[in-house]
Motif scaffolding. Sequence first.
Motif, PDB file in Angstrom:
ATOM      1  N   ALA A 136       0.838  -1.209   0.000  1.00 56.74           N
ATOM      2  CA  ALA A 136       0.000   0.000   0.000  1.00 56.74           C
ATOM      3  C   ALA A 136       0.872   1.258   0.000  1.00 56.74           C
ATOM      4  CB  ALA A 136      -0.912   0.005   1.232  1.00 56.74           C
ATOM      5  N   ASP A 137       0.421   2.264  -0.745  1.00 53.26           N
ATOM      6  CA  ASP A 137       1.140   3.534  -0.797  1.00 53.26           C
ATOM      7  C   ASP A 137       0.762   4.446   0.364  1.00 53.26           C
ATOM      8  OD1 ASP A 137       2.473   2.948  -3.210  1.00 53.26           O
ATOM      9  OD2 ASP A 137       0.694   3.519  -4.344  1.00 53.26           O
ATOM     10  N   VAL A 138      -0.464   4.299   0.861  1.00 53.16           N
ATOM     11  CA  VAL A 138      -0.975   5.153   1.929  1.00 53.16           C
ATOM     12  C   VAL A 138      -1.991   4.351   2.737  1.00 53.16           C
ATOM     13  CG1 VAL A 138      -2.841   6.136   0.529  1.00 53.16           C
ATOM     14  CG2 VAL A 138      -1.945   7.435   2.440  1.00 53.16           C
ATOM     15  N   LEU A 139      -2.129   4.668   4.004  1.00 54.44           N
ATOM     16  CA  LEU A 139      -3.143   4.058   4.864  1.00 54.44           C
ATOM     17  C   LEU A 139      -4.217   5.100   5.136  1.00 54.44           C
ATOM     18  CD1 LEU A 139      -0.697   2.412   7.381  1.00 54.44           C
ATOM     19  CD2 LEU A 139      -2.166   1.189   5.809  1.00 54.44           C
ATOM     20  N   ALA A 140      -5.475   4.741   4.982  1.00 55.44           N
ATOM     21  CA  ALA A 140      -6.587   5.642   5.277  1.00 55.44           C
ATOM     22  C   ALA A 140      -7.430   5.006   6.377  1.00 55.44           C
ATOM     23  CB  ALA A 140      -7.431   5.874   4.033  1.00 55.44           C
ATOM     24  N   LEU A 141      -7.632   5.749   7.461  1.00 56.82           N
ATOM     25  CA  LEU A 141      -8.382   5.244   8.607  1.00 56.82           C
ATOM     26  C   LEU A 141      -9.447   6.243   9.020  1.00 56.82           C
ATOM     27  CD1 LEU A 141      -5.352   4.208  10.865  1.00 56.82           C
ATOM     28  CD2 LEU A 141      -6.739   2.680   9.486  1.00 56.82           C
ATOM     29  N   ALA A 142     -10.603   5.732   9.406  1.00 59.66           N
ATOM     30  CA  ALA A 142     -11.618   6.573  10.050  1.00 59.66           C
ATOM     31  C   ALA A 142     -11.363   6.495  11.553  1.00 59.66           C
ATOM     32  CB  ALA A 142     -13.008   6.072   9.713  1.00 59.66           C
ATOM     33  N   THR A 143     -11.604   7.577  12.249  1.00 57.92           N
ATOM     34  CA  THR A 143     -11.341   7.616  13.675  1.00 57.92           C
ATOM     35  C   THR A 143     -12.523   8.211  14.411  1.00 57.92           C
ATOM     36  OG1 THR A 143      -9.861   8.462  15.386  1.00 57.92           O
ATOM     37  CG2 THR A 143     -10.101   9.804  13.417  1.00 57.92           C
ATOM     38  N   HIS A 144     -12.673   7.828  15.674  1.00 60.19           N
ATOM     39  CA  HIS A 144     -13.722   8.397  16.532  1.00 60.19           C
ATOM     40  C   HIS A 144     -13.343   9.791  17.005  1.00 60.19           C
ATOM     41  CE1 HIS A 144     -15.966   4.683  16.780  1.00 60.19           C
ATOM     42  NE2 HIS A 144     -14.853   4.042  17.032  1.00 60.19           N
ATOM     43  N   ALA A 145     -12.097  10.164  16.819  1.00 61.45           N
ATOM     44  CA  ALA A 145     -11.584  11.472  17.238  1.00 61.45           C
ATOM     45  C   ALA A 145     -11.777  11.698  18.734  1.00 61.45           C
ATOM     46  CB  ALA A 145     -12.224  12.598  16.434  1.00 61.45           C
ATOM     47  N   ARG A 146     -11.386  10.717  19.520  1.00 60.61           N
ATOM     48  CA  ARG A 146     -11.447  10.860  20.973  1.00 60.61           C
ATOM     49  C   ARG A 146     -10.423  11.889  21.420  1.00 60.61           C
ATOM     50  NH1 ARG A 146     -11.344   4.912  21.093  1.00 60.61           N
ATOM     51  NH2 ARG A 146     -13.480   4.233  21.405  1.00 60.61           N
ATOM     52  N   GLY A 147     -10.668  12.469  22.549  1.00 58.80           N
ATOM     53  CA  GLY A 147      -9.718  13.410  23.130  1.00 58.80           C
ATOM     54  C   GLY A 147      -8.564  12.673  23.777  1.00 58.80           C
ATOM     55  N   LEU A 148      -7.672  13.423  24.369  1.00 56.46           N
ATOM     56  CA  LEU A 148      -6.485  12.854  25.003  1.00 56.46           C
ATOM     57  C   LEU A 148      -6.851  11.837  26.075  1.00 56.46           C
ATOM     58  CD1 LEU A 148      -3.444  12.773  25.413  1.00 56.46           C
ATOM     59  CD2 LEU A 148      -3.662  14.721  26.936  1.00 56.46           C
ATOM     60  N   LEU A 207      -3.669   8.784   6.304  1.00 58.56           N
ATOM     61  CA  LEU A 207      -4.748   9.757   6.195  1.00 58.56           C
ATOM     62  C   LEU A 207      -5.800   9.386   7.225  1.00 58.56           C
ATOM     63  CD1 LEU A 207      -6.330  12.030   4.705  1.00 58.56           C
ATOM     64  CD2 LEU A 207      -7.262  10.196   3.258  1.00 58.56           C
ATOM     65  N   LEU A 208      -6.096  10.306   8.148  1.00 57.83           N
ATOM     66  CA  LEU A 208      -7.124  10.082   9.161  1.00 57.83           C
ATOM     67  C   LEU A 208      -8.340  10.936   8.850  1.00 57.83           C
ATOM     68  CD1 LEU A 208      -5.035  10.133  12.459  1.00 57.83           C
ATOM     69  CD2 LEU A 208      -5.842   8.149  11.170  1.00 57.83           C
ATOM     70  N   CYS A 209      -9.520  10.343   8.912  1.00 58.33           N
ATOM     71  CA  CYS A 209     -10.781  11.066   8.727  1.00 58.33           C
ATOM     72  C   CYS A 209     -11.580  10.936  10.006  1.00 58.33           C
ATOM     73  CB  CYS A 209     -11.573  10.466   7.572  1.00 58.33           C
ATOM     74  SG  CYS A 209     -10.761  10.653   5.996  1.00 58.33           S
ATOM     75  N   GLY A 210     -11.888  12.078  10.627  1.00 59.03           N
ATOM     76  CA  GLY A 210     -12.678  12.088  11.844  1.00 59.03           C
ATOM     77  C   GLY A 210     -14.154  12.235  11.530  1.00 59.03           C
ATOM     78  N   PRO A 211     -14.997  12.214  12.555  1.00 59.63           N
ATOM     79  CA  PRO A 211     -16.446  12.290  12.356  1.00 59.63           C
ATOM     80  C   PRO A 211     -16.892  13.528  11.582  1.00 59.63           C
ATOM     81  CG  PRO A 211     -15.926  11.769  14.626  1.00 59.63           C
ATOM     82  CD  PRO A 211     -14.639  12.068  13.945  1.00 59.63           C
ATOM     83  N   LEU A 212     -16.303  14.688  11.815  1.00 65.45           N
ATOM     84  CA  LEU A 212     -16.712  15.897  11.093  1.00 65.45           C
ATOM     85  C   LEU A 212     -16.358  15.811   9.619  1.00 65.45           C
ATOM     86  CD1 LEU A 212     -15.889  18.749  13.604  1.00 65.45           C
ATOM     87  CD2 LEU A 212     -18.113  17.791  13.027  1.00 65.45           C
ATOM     88  N   ALA A 213     -15.264  15.177   9.301  1.00 59.31           N
ATOM     89  CA  ALA A 213     -14.861  15.048   7.904  1.00 59.31           C
ATOM     90  C   ALA A 213     -15.822  14.138   7.138  1.00 59.31           C
ATOM     91  CB  ALA A 213     -13.452  14.497   7.811  1.00 59.31           C
TER      92      ALA A 213
END
Length: 70
Positions: free
Chosen positions: A17-29, A51-57
């Motif tokens: 793979a050239d790039v990894l794309a993941l969806a995330t819950h975008a939890r805080g620290l 590449l990370l995509c959070g809920p707003l994205a």
Amino acid sequence: GHPVARTLLDAARADGADVLALATHARGLLGRLVLGSVADAVLREADRPVLLCGPLALAPAADQPDRPPT
């Protein structure tokens, strides 16, 4: 390490793979400290772009009044 992150990284390497794309819950620290984060582990260990995509994205622009439409 995180076994899910390791599995994703191993699969990306095996598939070339050239790039990894993941969806995330975008939890805080605090959420990452308590529950851990696959995305965080992948970011630290990856040898290729991530590449990370959070809920707003992922939400339609109409659901986000402070963001201009794309």
